[in-house]
Design an enzyme around this catalytic site. Structure first.
Site, mmCIF file in Angstrom:
data_model
loop_
_atom_site.group_PDB
_atom_site.id
_atom_site.type_symbol
_atom_site.label_atom_id
_atom_site.label_comp_id
_atom_site.label_asym_id
_atom_site.label_seq_id
_atom_site.Cartn_x
_atom_site.Cartn_y
_atom_site.Cartn_z
ATOM 1 N N ILE A 124 39.788 79.192 75.438
ATOM 2 C CA ILE A 124 39.839 79.118 73.977
ATOM 3 C C ILE A 124 40.304 80.467 73.447
ATOM 4 C CG2 ILE A 124 38.515 78.738 71.859
ATOM 5 C CD1 ILE A 124 38.780 76.247 73.472
ATOM 6 N N PRO A 129 41.288 91.422 68.235
ATOM 7 C CA PRO A 129 40.708 92.763 68.093
ATOM 8 C C PRO A 129 40.069 93.019 66.730
ATOM 9 C CG PRO A 129 42.782 92.893 69.267
ATOM 10 C CD PRO A 129 42.630 91.467 68.827
ATOM 11 N N GLY A 130 40.609 92.405 65.672
ATOM 12 C CA GLY A 130 40.053 92.632 64.343
ATOM 13 C C GLY A 130 39.397 91.411 63.736
ATOM 14 N N ALA A 131 39.165 90.383 64.542
ATOM 15 C CA ALA A 131 38.572 89.147 64.013
ATOM 16 C C ALA A 131 37.726 88.503 65.087
ATOM 17 C CB ALA A 131 39.667 88.183 63.556
ATOM 18 N N GLY A 132 36.395 88.552 64.886
ATOM 19 C CA GLY A 132 35.477 87.930 65.822
ATOM 20 C C GLY A 132 34.906 86.665 65.227
ATOM 21 N N SER A 133 33.696 86.765 64.673
ATOM 22 C CA SER A 133 33.063 85.599 64.066
ATOM 23 C C SER A 133 33.783 85.139 62.806
ATOM 24 C CB SER A 133 31.592 85.917 63.752
ATOM 25 O OG SER A 133 30.870 86.160 64.940
ATOM 26 N N GLU A 243 29.521 73.523 71.354
ATOM 27 C CA GLU A 243 29.594 74.850 71.978
ATOM 28 C C GLU A 243 28.254 75.563 71.879
ATOM 29 O OE1 GLU A 243 31.982 79.130 71.548
ATOM 30 O OE2 GLU A 243 32.614 77.394 70.346
ATOM 31 N N GLN A 337 10.637 93.788 83.603
ATOM 32 C CA GLN A 337 9.518 94.736 83.642
ATOM 33 C C GLN A 337 8.536 94.381 84.756
ATOM 34 O OE1 GLN A 337 9.633 97.326 81.674
ATOM 35 N NE2 GLN A 337 7.648 98.288 82.077
#
Length: 381
Positions: A124, A129-133, A243, A337
Site C-alpha cells: 500500500i 515524507p511530508g504526509a503520514g496520517s 486494517e 521487566q
C-alpha cells in the site's frame, strides 16, 4: 461467534502452527539479521493456501471467511513473528481486498490469483515524507496525459517495499481539489520510472522489508486506475476498519504469546531460593497483564463478529486499535521487566516483542488520530 470456535477453524489453526514451526521458526532469527524475509517464503505460503485465503475461489482464494485470515495473523503474532504478520496483513488483508472490492473484473483476474499464489506481493503506497496520517496532504500526482496518467512523486515507510510487485497507490489526480482530488492506482513496479530506495533500518520488525518508493514520469495505463477518479479518499476510509481490526487482532495475539513465554520463564527463573513466580510483585504483574489482555480480547472478538456481519464502523475499529495497541505496549514493557537483564537481550522473546510492539501505535493511523476519530463520533468536529 460459533464459527470462531468451530472444529474446521481449529484444524486450520493447527495446520498454520505446523507450517510456522517447520517453515518459519528455524530461519526467522536469521531473517531478522538479514533485514528481509526471502521471496520463496511467499511462494511457500501461497502453495500452502495461506495467502489471501478469504478471496473467492474464482480469484485463487479458498472462499472461506475472514476468520481464517485472522487465524494466520494470530498465530504469526502469537509466535512473535511480527515482521511476518505485518507483511501478511498488508498483502492479504489490505492490498487484496482493495482489488477485490474496488477493482473491475479485468483487474481482479489480472492480480488476485497471483496474489493468492505468492507470485505477486502487494503493498500500500499512502505515506509520504511530508504526509503520514493526513492523507489529504500527499504530493504525489498522477495527471491525465492523453492515453495514460503521468505519475510523479515518492512514498516512504512502505511495508513489503523491497518485494512488492503491485502497489495500491494514492495520488492526486486533481492537485487543487483537496480530498476530492485523490485517486487510487494499481501500480506495477516493473513499469519504467518505478524505483525502490533502500531497505529502511527500523527499531523493530527487522525482517520486514520497509522501503522508499520513487516514481519518475511513470506512464500508467488508463485501466490502472482503481475505481473512479477522485474517490480515492472515500475508498481509503471504507477499507480502514479491516486494517485497524487486523492490527488489533495482532496486538492481542502477540500479547498472549509474550505473556505465555513470560509465565514459563518466571516459573524457571530462581531468586532467593525459589521461582520468581512465587514473588508477589511477579504474580501481581502477571495478573494485571492477563486481565488487560482478556478485556481487549473480548472487545476485539466482538469487533470481529461485527466485521463478519458487515457492521464494523470506523469508530469501533478505532476504539479497538487504540485500546489493543496501547495494551500491547504495556504488556510488552511489563513482561520485559520480568526477564530482568535477559529481557534486554535480543535472543530472548521479550526484547523482540517489545521493539516490534512500538510501531503498532503509529501505523494504520496513529493512536492520536484514533482518539480524534472517536471524539468526532461523540461531540462532532
Amino acid at each position: 461467534m460459533s464459527e470462531l470456535h468451530s472444529s474446521e477453524l481449529q484444524q486450520f489453526r493447527d495446520m498454520v502452527k505446523r507450517f510456522l514451526d517447520k517453515e518459519i521458526k528455524p530461519f526467522y532469527n536469521q531473517w531478522e539479521k538479514d533485514g528481509i524475509i526471502p521471496r520463496d517464503v511467499w511462494h511457500s505460503m501461497g502453495a500452502n493456501g495461506l495467502l489471501a485465503v478469504d478471496l473467492p475461489e474464482e480469484y485463487g482464494g479458498s472462499g472461506v471467511s475472514y476468520l481464517y485470515s485472522m487465524v494466520i495473523l494470530e498465530e504469526a503474532s502469537y509466535a512473535n513473528y511480527g515482521s511476518l504478520a505485518t507483511g501478511l496483513s498488508v498483502h492479504s488483508d489490505i492490498a487484496a481486498p482493495y482489488v477485490l472490492h474496488i477493482g473491475n473484473e479485468a483487474q481482479r483476474q489480472q492480480w488476485l490469483p497471483k496474489m493468492a499464489s505468492g507470485e505477486v506481493i502487494g503493498a500500500i503506497g499512502m505515506t509520504e515524507p511530508g504526509a503520514g496520517s493526513d492523507l489529504q496532504a500527499i504530493r504525489t500526482t498522477a495527471i491525465l496525459n492523453g492515453d495514460h496518467y503521468l505519475l510523479n512523486g515518492s512514498k516512504t515507510f512502505i511495508t513489503n517495499g523491497q518485494h512488492a510487485d503491485l502497489v495500491i497507490l494514492a495520488a492526486k489526480t486533481d492537485p487543487n481539489a483537496g480530498a476530492k482530488g485523490v485517486s487510487l492506482f494499481l501500480v506495477d513496479m516493473n513499469l519504467a520510472g518505478c524505483a525502490r530506495g533502500r531497505n529502511l533500518e527500523k527499531m523493530g520488525l527487522h525482517a520486514q522489508d520497509t522501503s522508499e518508493l520513487f516514481f519518475d514520469n511513470v506512464k500508467l495505463p488508463l485501466d490502472s486506475i482503481l475505481g473512479e477518479a477522485g474517490k480515492g479518499f472515500s475508498y481509503l476510509m471504507n477499507e480502514l476498519p479491516r486494517e485497524r481490526l487486523n492490527l488489533s487482532v495482532c496486538a492481542v495475539a502477540a500479547s498472549e504469546g509474550l505473556l505465555a513465554d513470560t509465565i514459563a520463564y518466571t516459573q524457571e527463573r530462581m531468586a532467593f531460593g525459589k521461582p520468581i513466580s512465587q514473588l508477589q510483585n511477579t504474580r501481581f504483574t502477571l495478573a494485571t497483564c492477563h486481565t488487560d489482555i482478556a478485556i481487549n480480547r473480548a472487545f476485539v472478538d466482538s469487533c470481529v463478529n461485527l466485521y463478519m456481519e458487515g457492521k464494523l464502523d470506523a469508530t469501533k475499529a478505532a476504539v479497538a486499535k487504540l485500546s489493543s495497541t496501547d495494551m500491547q505496549g504495556r504488556v510488552a514493557d511489563a513482561c520485559l521487566q520480568m526477564f530482568g537483564g535477559y529481557g534486554y537481550m535480543l535472543e530472548y522473546p521479550a526484547a523482540r516483542a517489545y521493539v516490534d510492539a512500538r510501531i503498532q501505535r503509529i501505523y494504520g493511523g496513529t493512536n492520536e488520530i484514533m482518539k480524534e476519530v472517536i471524539a468526532r463520533s461523540l461531540v462532532g468536529r
